[in-house]
Enzyme design. Structure first.
Site, PDB file in Angstrom:
ATOM      1  N   GLY A   1      39.667  35.761  42.721  1.00 57.78           N
ATOM      2  CA  GLY A   1      38.814  36.420  41.744  1.00 57.78           C
ATOM      3  C   GLY A   1      39.252  36.206  40.309  1.00 57.78           C
ATOM      4  O   GLY A   1      39.778  35.152  39.946  1.00 57.78           O
ATOM      5  N   HIS A   2      39.050  37.237  39.493  1.00 57.81           N
ATOM      6  CA  HIS A   2      39.257  37.166  38.042  1.00 57.81           C
ATOM      7  C   HIS A   2      40.724  36.926  37.697  1.00 57.81           C
ATOM      8  O   HIS A   2      41.051  36.026  36.923  1.00 57.81           O
ATOM      9  CB  HIS A   2      38.764  38.478  37.436  1.00 57.81           C
ATOM     10  CG  HIS A   2      38.752  38.526  35.944  1.00 57.81           C
ATOM     11  ND1 HIS A   2      38.022  37.657  35.151  1.00 57.81           N
ATOM     12  CD2 HIS A   2      39.372  39.376  35.075  1.00 57.81           C
ATOM     13  CE1 HIS A   2      38.188  37.960  33.884  1.00 57.81           C
ATOM     14  NE2 HIS A   2      39.014  39.000  33.805  1.00 57.81           N
TER      15      HIS A   2
END
Length: 289
Positions: free
Chosen positions: A263-264
């Protein structure tokens, strides 16, 4: 293993805290963090690179251990923060560097590159965006605040500053949650809970529209100067989408674009992969390609 030093620099009266490791005469990597984190987000990456590079990771003003001046003393804008970091590099004697940009670090690093292209040896973007197609619908509440900076729209963004929102940023898109240490997100939540921190972050949410306005200028810089460019991108990022990474090749045809299944906060799960990509990207042999 090279020890990390924990230092401060005086930048026009502001205390800027930074982490540094590696030989002083080695090529420099300047690591620029994003929201809502600080230089501690690079805690796993720095030791993997410090044998070959001088690695410098400042906390931006208003973040981490750096000063958070009152809002009537310092305007929290990306232009102002970029100016502080530009001065910071001069204070600590960094003349030329490869800049690693993540999230908020991207519009700051790209401003530095536009202001002083001769100082940029390369750019590494980890979910650091410069294209409209890279922005997800997750930006819609912040866009509403750009269009109408009312108290109601500002207050609606406070939910993004909660401990639950921070945890979601760290865990969304991660295939194995057991690989995400609680350390980074706990520190982020500690800093966000400080008196005055929420208003600083809301100011920066509002000013992020200045970065969108500069996207054409960033892209013109890429086309004109064709910096050596590596993107290592968490493909499941809910804020900055894979098309934003792929778009760099439109302006830098030789850009190296790599996606990670995370993810981020890609460094929380893939620091070793990111370090390997950087070492390959900046190896002496890579300059002969």
């Amino acid at each position: 293993m090279t020890a990390i030093k924990y230092l401060t620099a005086d930048v026009d009266g502001l205390k800027i805290f930074y982490r540094e490791a590696g030989p002083a005469d080695a090529p420099t990597l300047l690591l620029l963090h994003g929201f809502p984190s600080a230089g501690h987000m690079f805690r796993d990456l720095i030791p993997l690179l410090a044998d070959r590079f001088r690695v410098v990771a400042p906390d931006l003003p208003g973040f981490g251990q750096s000063d958070m001046p009152a809002r009537d003393k310092f305007t929290y804008s990306f232009d102002n923060i970029a100016t502080v970091i530009e001065c910071f590099t001069e204070v600590i004697g960094v003349k030329r560097f490869t800049v690693y940009v993540f999230d908020y670090g991207a519009p700051i690093g790209f401003r530095l590159a536009m202001r002083h292209p001769e100082r940029i040896a390369g750019i590494i973007s980890q979910n650091g965006n410069a294209y409209e197609e890279g922005l997800s619908e997750g930006w819609n509440p912040i866009r509403a605040y750009w269009q109408n900076p009312s108290k109601q729209n500002r207050d609606a963004l406070r939910s993004l500053l909660t401990p639950e929102a921070t945890r979601w940023q760290y865990t969304h898109g991660v295939t194995d949650l057991a690989t995400v240490s609680p350390d980074g997100l706990s520190l982020d939540n500690f800093y966000l809970a400080r008196p005055g921190a929420a208003e600083v972050q809301l100011d920066l949410f509002g000013d992020y529209k200045s970065n969108i306005a500069l996207y054409p200028d960033f892209q013109q810089y890429f086309r004109e100067y064709l910096p050596r460019f590596l993107a290592v991108w968490g493909k499941n990022d809910p804020f900055f989408l894979p098309p934003g990474a792929e778009a760099f090749k439109r302006d830098i045809p030789d850009a190296d674009i790599r996606f990670l299944d995370t993810g981020h906060f890609a460094l929380e799960t893939h620091a070793t992969d990111v370090a390997a990509a950087i070492r390959e990207f900046l190896s002496p042999a890579s300059f002969d390609r």
